[in-house]
Write a protein that holds these residues in place. Structure first.
Motif: not given
Ligand code: AMP
Ligand code: MG
Length: 328
Positions: A249-250, A266-267, A298-300
């Motif tokens: 999530a998020r 889109e994800m 800077g993505l997770d």
């Protein structure tokens, strides 16, 4: 803080200056057909020490020494066998590194104290011109901070080591994009120490059947650390191309796609397509630049599609796995 000069490699004056820097014990980053190298005079231990310092590379990780002519082998290696020579005839100049018994005049720092030395004759005209002009063999690992993704253009070198090298020769993008294949010959059989752009099939063509790929996915060679070529952003390798990742999530996720992706786009916040047609050469050429671009966002987490471990695919998956170690 010093800032590296970046000069066009197409100008002979740049090569002359770069060669002078090498001879006087400095560091020059230069293009090869695989990735950009961070070069120093291989016979000057103080110059080579600067490579380790600039990269923050541990001293147990030996360097590859680059030569432009077979005559320079005599300076570095005690002897070559018939199989070594067959490999040189077939693949030099080119992206094959051969491990040979070293001569005593090679400083220990180059080989991390090993009794062997890894040698390559690059095919890139800029690398050849630099080595010939310098008149000395050039020790050169990839021109990036230790463990980060290897550089495939001058800007990558500037980003990572811009304040630690004297000169960067800008020769455009590297045509191959993954590091050289490393082999060592023992009792006329061949061991693959690192997969690269010379493929197992190409080696077997020259050798007959006696090529041993190092067992499993971990290649056992000094300095071949499991985590390497790594982005700051954690990487997860997907089960199959197009597989749906379990995005938290998020979680802000990026996708490294081997070929044009299908649905579910889109994800992802960002997608890099390495080759619209899934061509392995194009994938290898684009791999490191695409990883760096995704890493800069800077993505997770980054999700990487796998490719078939055939031909160049073996090297591509080796690099991706090293990037993903401890982060899956
Ligand atoms: P890099 O130049 O950063 O691509 O790394 C060079 C790699 O070559 C090292 O990490 C080692 O795995 C390998 N290498 C260098 N010298 C030797 C050697 N004498 N024996 C086996 N592998 C070597
Ligand atoms: Mg490296």
């Amino acid at each position: 803080m010093k800032r590296a000069q970046v000069l066009p490699a197409s100008d002979p004056e740049s090569i002359r200056l770069a060669a002078e820097i090498i001879r006087s014990g400095g560091l020059v980053a230069f293009p090869t057909e695989t990735v950009y190298g961070l070069g120093a005079n291989a016979l000057d231990s103080e110059a080579v020490a600067k490579i380790f310092e600039a990269k923050q590379r541990p001293s147990f990780d030996p360097l590859i020494v680059h030569i432009a002519t077979r005559a320079s082998l005599d300076l570095l290696a005690q002897k070559t066998g018939a199989v070594d020579r067959r490999l040189m005839d077939a693949f030099w100049p080119g992206p094959l590194t051969i491990v040979l018994p070293k001569r005593d005049n090679v400083p220990d720092i180059v080989t991390a104290g090993l009794s062997t030395i890894a040698i390559r004759m690059p095919a890139h005209p800029v690398a050849q011109a630099l080595i010939l002009n310098a008149g000395v063999p050039i020790a050169a690992p990839s021109a990036n901070p230790f463990c980060y993704v290897s550089p495939t253009c001058a800007q990558h070198v500037l980003d990572g080591l811009g304040d630690r090298v004297d000169l960067i020769l800008d020769g455009g993008s590297c045509p191959i994009g993954v590091e050289s294949t490393i082999v060592s010959v023992s009792e006329s059989s061949l061991e693959l120490l690192r997969p690269g752009s010379v493929t197992l099939a190409e080696l077997r063509d020259i050798m007959g059947t006696s090529v041993r790929a190092a067992a499993g996915t971990t290649i056992v060679a000094p300095g071949q650390l499991p985590r390497h070529y790594a982005t700051k952003t954690p990487v997860t390798i997907l089960r199959a191309p197009g597989a749906r990742p379990a995005i938290q999530a998020r979680e802000r996720a990026g996708l490294l796609a081997m070929s044009a992706p299908g649905q579910e786009n889109e994800m992802f916040c960002a997608i890099e397509v390495l080759s619209s047609s899934g061509d392995l050469r194009e994938i290898a050429r684009n791999l490191f630049a695409a990883l760096r671009r995704l890493d800069s966002l800077g993505l997770d987490r980054l999700y990487a599609e796998p490719c078939d471990e055939q031909g160049l695919g073996l090297a591509i998956m080796d690099r991706l796995r090293r990037c993903a170690v401890h982060t899956q």
